[in-house]
Design an enzyme around this catalytic site. Structure first.
Site, PDB file in Angstrom:
ATOM      1  N   ASP A  67      -3.305  -2.712  -5.107  1.00  0.00           N
ATOM      2  CA  ASP A  67      -2.277  -3.727  -4.812  1.00  0.00           C
ATOM      3  C   ASP A  67      -1.357  -3.933  -6.015  1.00  0.00           C
ATOM      4  OD1 ASP A  67      -2.961  -4.331  -2.189  1.00  0.00           O
ATOM      5  OD2 ASP A  67      -4.210  -6.052  -2.718  1.00  0.00           O
ATOM      6  N   HIS A 113      -9.344  -1.852  -4.932  1.00  0.00           N
ATOM      7  CA  HIS A 113      -8.229  -2.178  -4.043  1.00  0.00           C
ATOM      8  C   HIS A 113      -7.278  -3.173  -4.696  1.00  0.00           C
ATOM      9  CE1 HIS A 113      -5.877  -2.399  -0.447  1.00  0.00           C
ATOM     10  NE2 HIS A 113      -5.770  -3.697  -0.700  1.00  0.00           N
ATOM     11  N   HIS A 118      -0.958 -10.813  -5.420  1.00  0.00           N
ATOM     12  CA  HIS A 118       0.435 -10.378  -5.246  1.00  0.00           C
ATOM     13  C   HIS A 118       1.424 -11.304  -5.957  1.00  0.00           C
ATOM     14  CE1 HIS A 118      -0.890  -7.386  -2.462  1.00  0.00           C
ATOM     15  NE2 HIS A 118      -1.355  -8.260  -1.604  1.00  0.00           N
ATOM     16  N   HIS A 124       0.831  -1.215   0.000  1.00  0.00           N
ATOM     17  CA  HIS A 124       0.000   0.000   0.000  1.00  0.00           C
ATOM     18  C   HIS A 124       0.864   1.262   0.000  1.00  0.00           C
ATOM     19  CE1 HIS A 124      -3.256  -2.654   2.103  1.00  0.00           C
ATOM     20  NE2 HIS A 124      -3.061  -2.980   0.839  1.00  0.00           N
TER      21      HIS A 124
END
Length: 305
Positions: A242, A238, A265, A79
């Site tokens: 990421d 969001h 991720h 973040h």
């Protein structure tokens, strides 16, 4: 000339670690040109530094985690990293007195406020961008992520959760990147999790700092946060946040088209590594003339929050 950027002064904030639940102090410091993004664990003796590097990302199970050769780690960097990408910060020292960056409110917005409060200073050295020259694609089952050449930085992200609160109309988000677009459309989108997963993690001694104050939490039927969502499609926004943080692990803003389906991720990092490993697929570029720079990377005189 498009110049490198750092902070005008150091700034400090205290928050809570998502996994430990402990107090964490974060200090952001200016850095010299060509330093890059450097994370530093000041609770170690001597302090341990982690230059932002796609190959330093070795654990992507729950967050983006940097691990050095000795097994020392620093977690939940994505973040803050997204905020750095959003504001185009090239050179910065990030000091933290714990194994993880504080979670704040679960978005990048507190870090944007922090960086803007410290002030952004241009340095008299050309800023380098990574420009995608050839398509690169990574697949994992039905999940995939890809880069294609594009004169700007365009992001197209799709999530696919079978859940009553996540309708088909809120599963895709597309954005042409700019500092202003990032701050207004992406930076406030909070991390999210499912109650059953959080209960399991906490039984394993993880996510101890997780709460409705720093995450969107869903049970099997609905969103549990009393104030609801900041955007109707906050979850996919969001995921884009990421991705922006994960892709900035190379330390350079990217010129290209990023498209992803159900990526996380791990896949974001694999795509970045695949790009960097293929020398013919990308190049470093700088811009002497502001007229040549892709529109989204023209530095605004100021960013409105």
């Amino acid at each position: 000339m498009i110049k490198q950027r750092t902070l005008k002064q150091s700034i400090k904030v205290t928050g809570v670690g998502l996994h430990s639940g402990n107090k964490v102090t974060l200090t952001l410091r200016p850095a010299m040109p060509n330093t890059g993004v450097i994370y530093c664990r000041t609770d170690m003796n001597p302090p341990v530094t982690f230059p932002a590097n796609a190959n330093a990302v070795r654990d992507t199970m729950l967050c983006t985690c940097l691990i050095n050769e000795d097994g020392v780690r620093i977690s939940t960097v994505e973040h803050l990293n997204a905020a750095l990408a959003g504001l185009g910060i090239d050179n910065i020292i990030i000091e933290v007195d714990a194994p993880e960056i504080p979670i704040m409110d679960g978005s990048a917005s507190p870090f944007i406020y922090l960086l803007l409060d410290a002030g952004i200073e241009e340095q008299n050295v050309a800023k380098k961008f990574i420009r995608v020259k050839k398509p690169i694609r990574i697949e994992d089952g039905d999940k995939w992520a890809e880069f294609k050449p594009y004169d700007g930085f365009r992001l197209d992200f799709t999530i696919d959760f079978e859940h009553p609160a996540i309708g088909k109309d809120v599963r895709n988000y597309v954005m042409d990147f700019s500092a202003q677009a990032f701050v207004q459309q992406i930076s406030r989108a909070r991390t999210f999790g499912f109650m059953k997963d959080i209960e399991y993690l906490q039984s394993q001694g993880l996510a101890l700092g997780g709460s409705l104050d720093n995450a969107i939490v869903l049970d099997d039927y609905r969103i549990l946060n009393e104030d609801g969502l900041r955007f109707k499609d906050e979850l996919v926004r969001h995921k884009m946040l990421d991705a922006i943080g994960d892709l900035y692990m190379c330390g350079y803003n990217i010129i290209g088209d990023f498209k992803a389906y159900k990526s996380g991720h791990g896949l974001n990092n694999k795509l970045l590594r695949a790009l960097l490993e293929n020398q013919e697929a990308w190049e470093f570029v700088s811009f002497e003339d502001k007229e040549e720079i892709p529109q989204g990377y023209v530095s605004p005189a100021q960013v409105f929050i």
